[in-house]
Write a protein that holds these residues in place. Sequence first.
Motif, PDB file in Angstrom:
ATOM      1  N   ASN A   5       0.806  -1.217   0.000  1.00 16.51           N
ATOM      2  CA  ASN A   5       0.000   0.000   0.000  1.00 16.51           C
ATOM      3  C   ASN A   5       0.838   1.265   0.000  1.00 16.51           C
ATOM      4  OD1 ASN A   5       0.849   0.379   2.651  1.00 16.51           O
ATOM      5  ND2 ASN A   5      -0.803  -0.940   3.385  1.00 16.51           N
ATOM      6  N   ASN A   6       2.003   1.203  -0.626  1.00 18.07           N
ATOM      7  CA  ASN A   6       2.804   2.420  -0.619  1.00 18.07           C
ATOM      8  C   ASN A   6       2.581   3.311  -1.815  1.00 18.07           C
ATOM      9  OD1 ASN A   6       4.102   3.530   1.434  1.00 18.07           O
ATOM     10  ND2 ASN A   6       6.069   2.527   1.122  1.00 18.07           N
ATOM     11  N   THR A   7       1.427   3.178  -2.417  1.00 14.22           N
ATOM     12  CA  THR A   7       1.004   4.135  -3.421  1.00 14.22           C
ATOM     13  C   THR A   7      -0.385   4.627  -3.022  1.00 14.22           C
ATOM     14  OG1 THR A   7      -0.025   2.396  -4.692  1.00 14.22           O
ATOM     15  CG2 THR A   7       2.227   2.966  -5.287  1.00 14.22           C
ATOM     16  N   VAL A   8      -0.769   5.753  -3.600  1.00 17.90           N
ATOM     17  CA  VAL A   8      -2.100   6.275  -3.294  1.00 17.90           C
ATOM     18  C   VAL A   8      -3.152   5.242  -3.701  1.00 17.90           C
ATOM     19  CG1 VAL A   8      -3.752   8.088  -3.839  1.00 17.90           C
ATOM     20  CG2 VAL A   8      -1.346   8.652  -3.531  1.00 17.90           C
ATOM     21  N   ARG A  11      -3.475   2.523  -1.198  1.00 17.53           N
ATOM     22  CA  ARG A  11      -4.205   2.960   0.000  1.00 17.53           C
ATOM     23  C   ARG A  11      -5.708   2.924  -0.242  1.00 17.53           C
ATOM     24  NH1 ARG A  11      -0.861   5.703   4.036  1.00 17.53           N
ATOM     25  NH2 ARG A  11       1.008   4.462   3.846  1.00 17.53           N
ATOM     26  N   ILE A  12      -6.116   3.351  -1.440  1.00 21.62           N
ATOM     27  CA  ILE A  12      -7.545   3.351  -1.747  1.00 21.62           C
ATOM     28  C   ILE A  12      -8.080   1.914  -1.737  1.00 21.62           C
ATOM     29  CG2 ILE A  12      -9.272   3.890  -3.516  1.00 21.62           C
ATOM     30  CD1 ILE A  12      -7.450   6.228  -4.364  1.00 21.62           C
ATOM     31  N   GLN A  14      -6.833  -0.593  -0.125  1.00 23.04           N
ATOM     32  CA  GLN A  14      -6.820  -1.082   1.250  1.00 23.04           C
ATOM     33  C   GLN A  14      -8.021  -0.573   2.040  1.00 23.04           C
ATOM     34  OE1 GLN A  14      -3.331  -1.764   2.979  1.00 23.04           O
ATOM     35  NE2 GLN A  14      -4.123  -2.002   5.035  1.00 23.04           N
ATOM     36  N   ALA A  15      -8.330   0.712   1.855  1.00 22.35           N
ATOM     37  CA  ALA A  15      -9.482   1.292   2.563  1.00 22.35           C
ATOM     38  C   ALA A  15     -10.761   0.605   2.119  1.00 22.35           C
ATOM     39  CB  ALA A  15      -9.568   2.792   2.292  1.00 22.35           C
TER      40      ALA A  15
ATOM     41  N   PHE B   2      -6.523   1.956   8.499  1.00 24.84           N
ATOM     42  CA  PHE B   2      -7.265   3.197   8.281  1.00 24.84           C
ATOM     43  C   PHE B   2      -7.702   3.810   9.603  1.00 24.84           C
ATOM     44  CE2 PHE B   2     -11.193   5.555   7.617  1.00 24.84           C
ATOM     45  CZ  PHE B   2     -10.803   6.430   6.624  1.00 24.84           C
ATOM     46  N   TYR B  93      -4.068   9.626   5.231  1.00 28.99           N
ATOM     47  CA  TYR B  93      -4.024   8.182   4.974  1.00 28.99           C
ATOM     48  C   TYR B  93      -3.874   7.908   3.481  1.00 28.99           C
ATOM     49  CZ  TYR B  93      -5.704   3.448   4.280  1.00 28.99           C
ATOM     50  OH  TYR B  93      -5.824   2.156   3.874  1.00 28.99           O
ATOM     51  N   PHE B  94      -4.702   8.578   2.684  1.00 31.61           N
ATOM     52  CA  PHE B  94      -4.678   8.306   1.248  1.00 31.61           C
ATOM     53  C   PHE B  94      -3.455   8.912   0.563  1.00 31.61           C
ATOM     54  CE2 PHE B  94      -9.338   7.790   1.876  1.00 31.61           C
ATOM     55  CZ  PHE B  94      -9.381   6.456   1.518  1.00 31.61           C
ATOM     56  N   LEU B  95      -3.055  10.091   0.996  1.00 29.42           N
ATOM     57  CA  LEU B  95      -2.033  10.822   0.251  1.00 29.42           C
ATOM     58  C   LEU B  95      -0.617  10.584   0.765  1.00 29.42           C
ATOM     59  CD1 LEU B  95      -3.876  14.232  -0.204  1.00 29.42           C
ATOM     60  CD2 LEU B  95      -3.619  12.393  -1.856  1.00 29.42           C
ATOM     61  N   PRO B  97       1.657   8.334   0.691  1.00 25.27           N
ATOM     62  CA  PRO B  97       2.719   7.923  -0.237  1.00 25.27           C
ATOM     63  C   PRO B  97       3.093   9.016  -1.232  1.00 25.27           C
ATOM     64  CG  PRO B  97       0.956   6.288  -0.133  1.00 25.27           C
ATOM     65  CD  PRO B  97       0.455   7.490   0.582  1.00 25.27           C
ATOM     66  N   ALA B  98       2.174   9.922  -1.506  1.00 24.97           N
ATOM     67  CA  ALA B  98       2.426  10.922  -2.550  1.00 24.97           C
ATOM     68  C   ALA B  98       2.996  12.227  -1.999  1.00 24.97           C
ATOM     69  CB  ALA B  98       1.131  11.227  -3.298  1.00 24.97           C
TER      70      ALA B  98
END
Lengths: 62, 257
Positions: A5-8, A11-12, A14-15, B2, B93-95, B97-98
């Motif tokens: 999950n080390n990209t946006v 993460r999406i 995973q959520a 999360f 949480y979402f951002l 990594p960026a």
Amino acid sequence: MATANNTVHGRIEQARMELTPAQMGVGLALIAALGFALLFVQEPMMHDSMHNFRHAAGITCH
Amino acid sequence: MFTSYLKRGVKAGVIAGLIFGLFMALVANPLVLFADELGQVDHHAVDGHHKEGTDSAHHDSAVSMTVTNGVSIISGVLWGLLLGGVIFGIAFYFLEPAIPGTGGMKSYLLAVAGFVTVSGAPWLVLPPQPPGVEQALPTETRLILYGGMMVAGALVCLLAGFVFGRLRDANGRIIAAIIAVLPFGLLVILAVLSPVNSVESSLPPELTAGLTGMIVFGQALLWLLLAGAHARLHRRQTDRQASEIMTSHTDATATAD
């Protein structure tokens, strides 16, 4: 965990796995309600009660 | 995962919100009240021949001053909570990594982006106003403008982050950072193009300047507190995780021996 999950995007994904649609809905509704109440409600009672806060936060009002 | 992010954001929000509530109680409430009263006195002095009471309807509050002060303080705390939860809980949480940088740096960068989105960008069109100011644009239009600039601010921040991420590896950090600043010019262009909101105030300019300064300072303080608390909480968690891994590692080697 670190690689998956080390990209946006990761993460999406995973959520989406961790949360149920109901949880997301309730969460978004809460946020929308609180945000709307603090920022945009113009109803006189509410508006006048938060008068000082709106000025202090630089939010436009009346 | 999360939930732990959300919890951390909300915690940072509560810490920053409580301090911002204190700021509301000690600084903003008395100052806004003072400006309100001063504005009203001047208003009456100008329209002295009008009947008392009919003219001051604009700021005869529907609720008592105590209620206004109390609700404003609570709103301040909730404001911190909302920003903490949404920006430092969900958006982080979402951002994460960026966002450029490492560790606490990410929290502070996100705070800058949050400030630009929630306050900075809308203020380019509608600067913070002291109470009792007559504004040219109707409230409806101003609400739409404010909301629209918030969306624009968020998009520009995302664009800047995206540009930086794309250019960093090929061109190095410094050039990437310089080019990533350029999208913020879009906000200025938007602000120039948007309808002008001329204001009329009976307050002395010094007081107006002081109030604007207080508002900007208050919001900047809130974001700084949010970022500081969040960075601290984040580091504590990473430290704990690292030490857990360390202990489990040493346990493993100990049993292996």
